[in-house]
Design a protein around this motif. Structure first.
Motif, mmCIF file in Angstrom:
data_model
loop_
_atom_site.group_PDB
_atom_site.id
_atom_site.type_symbol
_atom_site.label_atom_id
_atom_site.label_comp_id
_atom_site.label_asym_id
_atom_site.label_seq_id
_atom_site.Cartn_x
_atom_site.Cartn_y
_atom_site.Cartn_z
ATOM 1 N N THR A 1 0.913 -0.964 0.139
ATOM 2 C CA THR A 1 0.021 0.033 0.011
ATOM 3 C C THR A 1 0.858 1.253 -0.070
ATOM 4 O O THR A 1 1.634 1.554 1.058
ATOM 5 C CB THR A 1 -0.768 0.029 1.389
ATOM 6 N N VAL A 2 0.897 1.886 -1.121
ATOM 7 C CA VAL A 2 1.695 3.052 -1.279
ATOM 8 C C VAL A 2 0.838 4.336 -1.045
ATOM 9 O O VAL A 2 0.271 4.742 -2.035
ATOM 10 C CB VAL A 2 2.584 2.952 -2.350
ATOM 11 N N PHE B 1 15.281 6.228 3.085
ATOM 12 C CA PHE B 1 16.150 5.730 2.182
ATOM 13 C C PHE B 1 16.757 6.762 1.193
ATOM 14 O O PHE B 1 17.400 6.540 0.244
ATOM 15 C CB PHE B 1 15.372 4.746 1.342
ATOM 16 N N GLY B 2 16.154 8.001 1.434
ATOM 17 C CA GLY B 2 16.812 9.324 0.686
ATOM 18 C C GLY B 2 16.332 9.229 -0.955
ATOM 19 O O GLY B 2 16.972 9.534 -1.680
ATOM 20 N N ILE B 3 14.796 8.751 -1.079
ATOM 21 C CA ILE B 3 14.259 8.909 -2.403
ATOM 22 C C ILE B 3 13.839 10.251 -2.549
ATOM 23 O O ILE B 3 12.738 10.966 -2.209
ATOM 24 C CB ILE B 3 13.188 7.640 -2.618
ATOM 25 N N SER C 1 4.893 8.765 -12.300
ATOM 26 C CA SER C 1 5.801 7.559 -12.481
ATOM 27 C C SER C 1 6.636 7.271 -11.354
ATOM 28 O O SER C 1 7.155 6.301 -11.218
ATOM 29 C CB SER C 1 6.845 8.336 -13.615
ATOM 30 N N THR C 2 6.542 8.252 -10.354
ATOM 31 C CA THR C 2 7.194 7.932 -9.070
ATOM 32 C C THR C 2 6.619 6.892 -8.403
ATOM 33 O O THR C 2 7.340 6.001 -7.626
ATOM 34 C CB THR C 2 7.216 9.350 -8.251
ATOM 35 N N PHE C 3 5.166 6.726 -8.586
ATOM 36 C CA PHE C 3 4.543 5.555 -7.864
ATOM 37 C C PHE C 3 5.388 4.090 -7.802
ATOM 38 O O PHE C 3 5.578 3.530 -7.064
ATOM 39 C CB PHE C 3 3.334 5.410 -8.159
ATOM 40 N N LYS C 4 5.731 3.979 -9.106
ATOM 41 C CA LYS C 4 6.253 2.682 -9.443
ATOM 42 C C LYS C 4 7.625 2.401 -8.528
ATOM 43 O O LYS C 4 7.959 1.358 -8.215
ATOM 44 C CB LYS C 4 6.571 2.287 -10.725
ATOM 45 N N VAL C 5 8.358 3.570 -8.547
ATOM 46 C CA VAL C 5 9.688 3.587 -7.805
ATOM 47 C C VAL C 5 9.379 3.246 -6.373
ATOM 48 O O VAL C 5 10.002 2.055 -5.790
ATOM 49 C CB VAL C 5 10.269 4.726 -7.781
ATOM 50 N N ARG D 1 10.196 -0.756 -4.574
ATOM 51 C CA ARG D 1 11.211 -0.685 -3.320
ATOM 52 C C ARG D 1 10.380 -1.350 -2.142
ATOM 53 O O ARG D 1 10.822 -2.115 -1.527
ATOM 54 C CB ARG D 1 11.499 0.482 -3.143
ATOM 55 N N ALA D 2 9.335 -0.916 -2.138
ATOM 56 C CA ALA D 2 8.339 -1.491 -0.816
ATOM 57 C C ALA D 2 8.086 -2.974 -0.836
ATOM 58 O O ALA D 2 8.164 -3.739 -0.134
ATOM 59 C CB ALA D 2 7.104 -0.724 -0.762
ATOM 60 N N LYS D 3 7.818 -3.282 -1.991
ATOM 61 C CA LYS D 3 7.680 -4.723 -2.425
ATOM 62 C C LYS D 3 8.961 -5.616 -1.996
ATOM 63 O O LYS D 3 8.687 -6.676 -1.622
ATOM 64 C CB LYS D 3 7.266 -5.215 -3.848
#
Length: 360
Positions: free
Chosen positions: A149-150, A162-164, A172-176, A180-182
Motif C-alpha cells: 500500500t503506497v 532511504f533518501g528517495i 511515474s514515481t509511484f512505481k519507484v 522498493r516497498a515490495k
DNA sequence: CTCCGGAAGG
DNA sequence: CCTTCCGGAG
C-alpha cells in the motif's frame, strides 16, 4: 502508549534482507493503535474503513466507521441502502464521491461477484472507488497478497529513510516506491507490514516534527543524517485557488423551507442546499422580490484546496404557504420543515449556518 | 493562512 | 500527464 523503540544492532543497513521489516513489525506489534477494523479480516469492513480513511485521519473517520457498521452489517445491506441515506451518514466527511462510488461498488459486488469482494489486487481495482492503494490494502490484509500500500505515509517514510528524492506528485514515481516497498515485504506478513508502514508514518514519521528521538531507525535514516527531514519527500505543487461567490436564498413560511439537491459536475454532488445564485465577483446584497427579506447573514468563507468559497445567506419569509409552494414549483425545489432538514445531507458551511444561525 | 491526502476524469 | 474533489489540523 508504550515506547518500545529499540537501538539498532550495528552493522545492519535499512533495506537489508528482512532486518528492516522485522524491526518495523516488532514496533507495530507493541505500539499499534487498537482500532475496530484491525480486529477483523472481513473484506466489507476493511473496504469500508479504507475508503473512509482515504484523505481522512483516524480520529475524524472513527465515528463515521462506527455509524456505518451500525447501520450496515454486510455489503448486501450497503448495496440495498438508499444513496441519500449513505450521503447523510457521510455528511461532513468531504469528498462525497467516495460515498457514491461505494454504493456503486457494493452493487457491483452483489451483481457480479455473488456478494463477495474479489480476492486479488487486479480484480479489486476494477471496482468503483478502489484504486491501487485500496486494492492493495484489501488484498494484503484480507487475502495475504504481497502487494504494498503506497499512500502518503509510505511515500514519506521511505523517502526519508532511504533518501528517495523523486517528486511524489509525478505519476511515474509511484512505481519507484511500489517496487522498493515490495522488496521489503516479509513473506506471509504483507497485511501487517503494510499497516505497520502506515502506522509508523502516522505516529512517528509524521509530516511535521516527526518523533526522530524515539525512532528505532534514527541512526540509519538518510533524511535525519543529512538534515533533510523537512525537504523529504519531495512534492511539487501547483495550487491556484479559485474564488467563488455563493449567494443563498432561504425561502421560508411558518417553519417550512425550500431546498434542492445538487447535481453532478461540481462540488457537493448529491448534497442538499438552498436556492443558489453564483456570482463572478462579489456577493450580491439581495435580489429576490417575492418575499420579505428577514435577514442577511454576514459573509462566510469556506476554504477548500483549490477553491475559496464566499457564502452569504438571505432569509425570506413568504406571505403565504401558497406563495412558498409556487416558488418551490417554479424553481424545482423541495419543501421541508425546519425540523426535517436534518434528514438531508448538506455541505459543511450549510450545516454551520443551520446550527449557528437558522435553527436556533 | 498552509498543508495533507486516493481516485477519477480529462 | 494535469486537475478536481472536501474538511480538518497546525
Amino acid at each position: 502508549m508504550r515506547n518500545i523503540s529499540r537501538p539498532l544492532k550495528t552493522g545492519k543497513s535499512l533495506g537489508n534482507d528482512d532486518w528492516f521489516s522485522s524491526q518495523l513489525l516488532d514496533w507495530y506489534g507493541f505500539n499499534k493503535r487498537h482500532l475496530p477494523w484491525r480486529e477483523t479480516k472481513d473484506p466489507f469492513k476493511i473496504w469500508l474503513s479504507e475508503i473512509i480513511l482515504q484523505q481522512t485521519r483516524v480520529n475524524q473517520g472513527m465515528p463515521y466507521y462506527l455509524k456505518f457498521i451500525a447501520s450496515y452489517q454486510t455489503v448486501q445491506d450497503f448495496a440495498q441502502a438508499n444513496l441519500d441515506d449513505i450521503l447523510k451518514l457521510w455528511q461532513g466527511l468531504g469528498y462525497y464521491s467516495r460515498a457514491r462510488n461505494m454504493h456503486q461498488c457494493a452493487n457491483a459486488v452483489m451483481n457480479h461477484f455473488g456478494g463477495n469482494f474479489p480476492d486479488n489486487y487486479a480484480e479489486l481495482q476494477k471496482l468503483k472507488g478502489i484504486g491501487k492503494y485500496t486494492a492493495a490494502a484489501i488484498a494484503s490484509i484480507c487475502f495475504g497478497e504481497a502487494v504494498p500500500t503506497v499512500d502518503g505515509n509510505v511515500f514519506r517514510v521511505m523517502a526519508r529513510l532511504f533518501g528517495i528524492a523523486e517528486d511524489i506528485a509525478k505519476t511515474s514515481t509511484f512505481k519507484v516506491f511500489f517496487d522498493r516497498a515490495k522488496t521489503l515485504m516479509p513473506a506471509g506478513h504483507s497485511g501487517d507490514f503494510n499497516q505497520a508502514m502506515m502506522e509508523f508514518g502516522a505516529m512517528i514519521c509524521t509530516p511535521k516534527s516527526p518523533e526522530c528521538a524515539t525512532c528505532m531507525f534514527e541512526t540509519h535514516c538518510f533524511a535525519k543524517s543529512k538534515g533533510l527531514i523537512d525537504s523529504l519527500p519531495v512534492k511539487s505543487k501547483n495550487v491556484k485557488v479559485r474564488h467563488r461567490y455563493f449567494n443563498y436564498y432561504v425561502y421560508t413560511h411558518e417553519g417550512q423551507v425550500l431546498i434542492r439537491q445538487r447535481s453532478e459536475g461540481d462540488i457537493w454532488t448529491g448534497l442538499f442546499e438552498f436556492d443558489i445564485e453564483e456570482t463572478k465577483k462579489s456577493l450580491k446584497s439581495s435580489s429576490f422580490e417575492g418575499g420579505k427579506l428577514e435577514y442577511s447573514s454576514s459573509e462566510m468563507v469556506h476554504q477548500l484546496t483549490h477553491q475559496k468559497l464566499h457564502l452569504r445567506f438571505h432569509v425570506y419569509e413568504m406571505r403565504s404557504q401558497k406563495a412558498l409552494v409556487q416558488v418551490g414549483e417554479a424553481k424545482q425545489m423541495l419543501m421541508v420543515s425546519r425540523e426535517r432538514i436534518g434528514d438531508y445531507a448538506v455541505p459543511k458551511p450549510i450545516e454551520l449556518f443551520l446550527n449557528n444561525e437558522f435553527c436556533r
